[in-house]
Scaffold this motif. Structure first.
Motif, PDB file in Angstrom:
ATOM      1  N   PRO A 160       0.299  11.265   9.713  1.00  0.00           N
ATOM      2  CA  PRO A 160       1.352  10.304   9.397  1.00  0.00           C
ATOM      3  C   PRO A 160       2.627  11.019   8.929  1.00  0.00           C
ATOM      4  CG  PRO A 160      -0.348  10.256   7.697  1.00  0.00           C
ATOM      5  CD  PRO A 160      -0.822  11.187   8.773  1.00  0.00           C
ATOM      6  N   LEU A 161       3.777  10.469   9.310  1.00  0.00           N
ATOM      7  CA  LEU A 161       5.073  10.901   8.799  1.00  0.00           C
ATOM      8  C   LEU A 161       5.463   9.911   7.718  1.00  0.00           C
ATOM      9  CD1 LEU A 161       7.836  12.442   8.895  1.00  0.00           C
ATOM     10  CD2 LEU A 161       8.532  10.770  10.629  1.00  0.00           C
ATOM     11  N   THR A 162       5.764  10.419   6.537  1.00  0.00           N
ATOM     12  CA  THR A 162       6.208   9.565   5.443  1.00  0.00           C
ATOM     13  C   THR A 162       7.688   9.809   5.207  1.00  0.00           C
ATOM     14  OG1 THR A 162       4.023   9.633   4.423  1.00  0.00           O
ATOM     15  CG2 THR A 162       5.859   8.941   3.019  1.00  0.00           C
ATOM     16  N   VAL A 163       8.474   8.745   5.292  1.00  0.00           N
ATOM     17  CA  VAL A 163       9.917   8.805   5.058  1.00  0.00           C
ATOM     18  C   VAL A 163      10.196   8.021   3.780  1.00  0.00           C
ATOM     19  CG1 VAL A 163      12.195   8.239   5.961  1.00  0.00           C
ATOM     20  CG2 VAL A 163      10.350   8.890   7.539  1.00  0.00           C
ATOM     21  N   THR A 164      10.814   8.691   2.804  1.00  0.00           N
ATOM     22  CA  THR A 164      11.145   8.041   1.539  1.00  0.00           C
ATOM     23  C   THR A 164      12.657   8.059   1.350  1.00  0.00           C
ATOM     24  OG1 THR A 164       9.051   8.792   0.584  1.00  0.00           O
ATOM     25  CG2 THR A 164      10.757   8.056  -0.952  1.00  0.00           C
ATOM     26  N   LEU A 165      13.231   6.881   1.194  1.00  0.00           N
ATOM     27  CA  LEU A 165      14.653   6.744   0.888  1.00  0.00           C
ATOM     28  C   LEU A 165      14.774   6.356  -0.580  1.00  0.00           C
ATOM     29  CD1 LEU A 165      15.896   4.753   3.986  1.00  0.00           C
ATOM     30  CD2 LEU A 165      16.080   7.193   3.563  1.00  0.00           C
ATOM     31  N   LYS A 166      15.589   7.121  -1.317  1.00  0.00           N
ATOM     32  CA  LYS A 166      15.733   6.858  -2.745  1.00  0.00           C
ATOM     33  C   LYS A 166      17.206   6.851  -3.119  1.00  0.00           C
ATOM     34  CE  LYS A 166      14.415   8.430  -7.307  1.00  0.00           C
ATOM     35  NZ  LYS A 166      13.643   9.368  -8.110  1.00  0.00           N
ATOM     36  N   GLU A 167      17.630   5.765  -3.771  1.00  0.00           N
ATOM     37  CA  GLU A 167      18.966   5.687  -4.347  1.00  0.00           C
ATOM     38  C   GLU A 167      18.802   5.713  -5.861  1.00  0.00           C
ATOM     39  OE1 GLU A 167      18.863   3.503  -0.503  1.00  0.00           O
ATOM     40  OE2 GLU A 167      18.050   2.792  -2.394  1.00  0.00           O
ATOM     41  N   SER A 168      19.675   6.461  -6.512  1.00  0.00           N
ATOM     42  CA  SER A 168      19.613   6.567  -7.961  1.00  0.00           C
ATOM     43  C   SER A 168      21.011   6.378  -8.535  1.00  0.00           C
ATOM     44  CB  SER A 168      19.057   7.941  -8.360  1.00  0.00           C
ATOM     45  OG  SER A 168      19.049   8.081  -9.757  1.00  0.00           O
ATOM     46  N   VAL A 169      21.208   5.261  -9.246  1.00  0.00           N
ATOM     47  CA  VAL A 169      22.500   5.007  -9.889  1.00  0.00           C
ATOM     48  C   VAL A 169      22.272   4.095 -11.096  1.00  0.00           C
ATOM     49  CG1 VAL A 169      23.059   3.060  -8.363  1.00  0.00           C
ATOM     50  CG2 VAL A 169      24.894   4.273  -9.552  1.00  0.00           C
ATOM     51  N   ASN A 185      12.344   3.160  -1.135  1.00  0.00           N
ATOM     52  CA  ASN A 185      11.618   2.524  -0.040  1.00  0.00           C
ATOM     53  C   ASN A 185      10.908   3.608   0.747  1.00  0.00           C
ATOM     54  OD1 ASN A 185      12.385  -0.459   0.053  1.00  0.00           O
ATOM     55  ND2 ASN A 185      14.338   0.568  -0.251  1.00  0.00           N
ATOM     56  N   THR A 186       9.659   3.338   1.101  1.00  0.00           N
ATOM     57  CA  THR A 186       8.857   4.312   1.822  1.00  0.00           C
ATOM     58  C   THR A 186       8.314   3.683   3.100  1.00  0.00           C
ATOM     59  OG1 THR A 186       8.210   5.363  -0.249  1.00  0.00           O
ATOM     60  CG2 THR A 186       6.852   5.847   1.669  1.00  0.00           C
ATOM     61  N   LEU A 187       8.416   4.430   4.184  1.00  0.00           N
ATOM     62  CA  LEU A 187       7.850   4.030   5.469  1.00  0.00           C
ATOM     63  C   LEU A 187       6.890   5.114   5.904  1.00  0.00           C
ATOM     64  CD1 LEU A 187       7.797   2.324   8.127  1.00  0.00           C
ATOM     65  CD2 LEU A 187       9.656   3.799   8.930  1.00  0.00           C
ATOM     66  N   THR A 188       5.704   4.714   6.316  1.00  0.00           N
ATOM     67  CA  THR A 188       4.732   5.667   6.853  1.00  0.00           C
ATOM     68  C   THR A 188       4.500   5.333   8.317  1.00  0.00           C
ATOM     69  OG1 THR A 188       3.683   5.915   4.701  1.00  0.00           O
ATOM     70  CG2 THR A 188       2.407   6.612   6.623  1.00  0.00           C
ATOM     71  N   ILE A 189       4.715   6.326   9.164  1.00  0.00           N
ATOM     72  CA  ILE A 189       4.515   6.181  10.611  1.00  0.00           C
ATOM     73  C   ILE A 189       3.275   6.984  10.964  1.00  0.00           C
ATOM     74  CG2 ILE A 189       5.501   6.572  12.896  1.00  0.00           C
ATOM     75  CD1 ILE A 189       8.286   6.568  11.463  1.00  0.00           C
ATOM     76  N   GLY A 190       2.249   6.318  11.465  1.00  0.00           N
ATOM     77  CA  GLY A 190       0.987   6.989  11.757  1.00  0.00           C
ATOM     78  C   GLY A 190       0.994   7.739  13.078  1.00  0.00           C
ATOM     79  N   SER A 191       0.102   8.678  13.179  1.00  0.00           N
ATOM     80  CA  SER A 191      -0.218   9.396  14.424  1.00  0.00           C
ATOM     81  C   SER A 191       0.938  10.182  15.029  1.00  0.00           C
ATOM     82  CB  SER A 191      -0.787   8.428  15.460  1.00  0.00           C
ATOM     83  OG  SER A 191      -1.964   7.837  14.969  1.00  0.00           O
TER      84      SER A 191
END
Length: 157
Positions: A9-18, A29-35
């Motif tokens: 799986p590819l895990t993509v994490t987008l994080k905003e900090s303010v 927000n995290t998206l996991t793309i399998g295989s």
């Protein structure tokens, strides 16, 4: 030869900090793309002459060319600290749209998780858009003032 690559799986994490006035407005927000079983990551120099940096095709693969139905994630990051670049997205119907990518910024193009970049792009000039999505066939880059380096990351299933 049998492959020894195991899909993961590819895990993509987008994080905003303010924090404004003591209140946290950030988010994650995290998206996991399998295989995912193919990754391409490279640095490419975009010049002030428009050039193709990625291509997508139904059956042909090669340097910078990917199977359109398999690409699920694309990230392009402008590594320059002074200049922007224009990214031009072209579909199979010769429709094009352009996006300015400023210094230090990233652009994420998410493929359809079931169909890759097939039927994901449409554009129209001076009219009301009635979406008729076509296959993404190429991404070109055109640096504004001087050449810029781009980090290009592509994940396929």
């Amino acid at each position: 030869m049998a492959t020894t690559v195991t899909a993961a799986p590819l895990t993509v994490t987008l994080k905003e900090s303010v924090t404004l006035n003591g209140v946290d407005y950030g988010g994650t927000n995290t998206l996991t793309i399998g295989s995912v079983n193919e990754i391409s990551k490279r640095i490419v120099t975009a010049t002030t002459t428009e050039q193709t940096i990625l291509q997508f095709h139904a059956t042909a693969v090669g340097p910078g060319k990917f199977l359109e139905a398999k690409v699920v994630y694309i990230r392009i990051t402008n590594l320059d600290d002074a200049y922007h670049v224009t990214l031009i997205f072209k579909n199979e119907n010769d429709d094009e749209c352009a996006v300015k990518l400023d210094k230090g910024q990233s652009f994420i193009f998410n493929g359809d998780l079931a169909g890759g970049v097939v039927d994901t792009v449409d554009a129209v000039d001076n009219d009301t858009l009635t979406p008729s999505l076509g296959d993404l066939v190429e991404i070109r880059a055109d640096a504004d003032t001087a050449s810029v380096d781009l980090e290009v990351f592509v994940a396929s299933i």
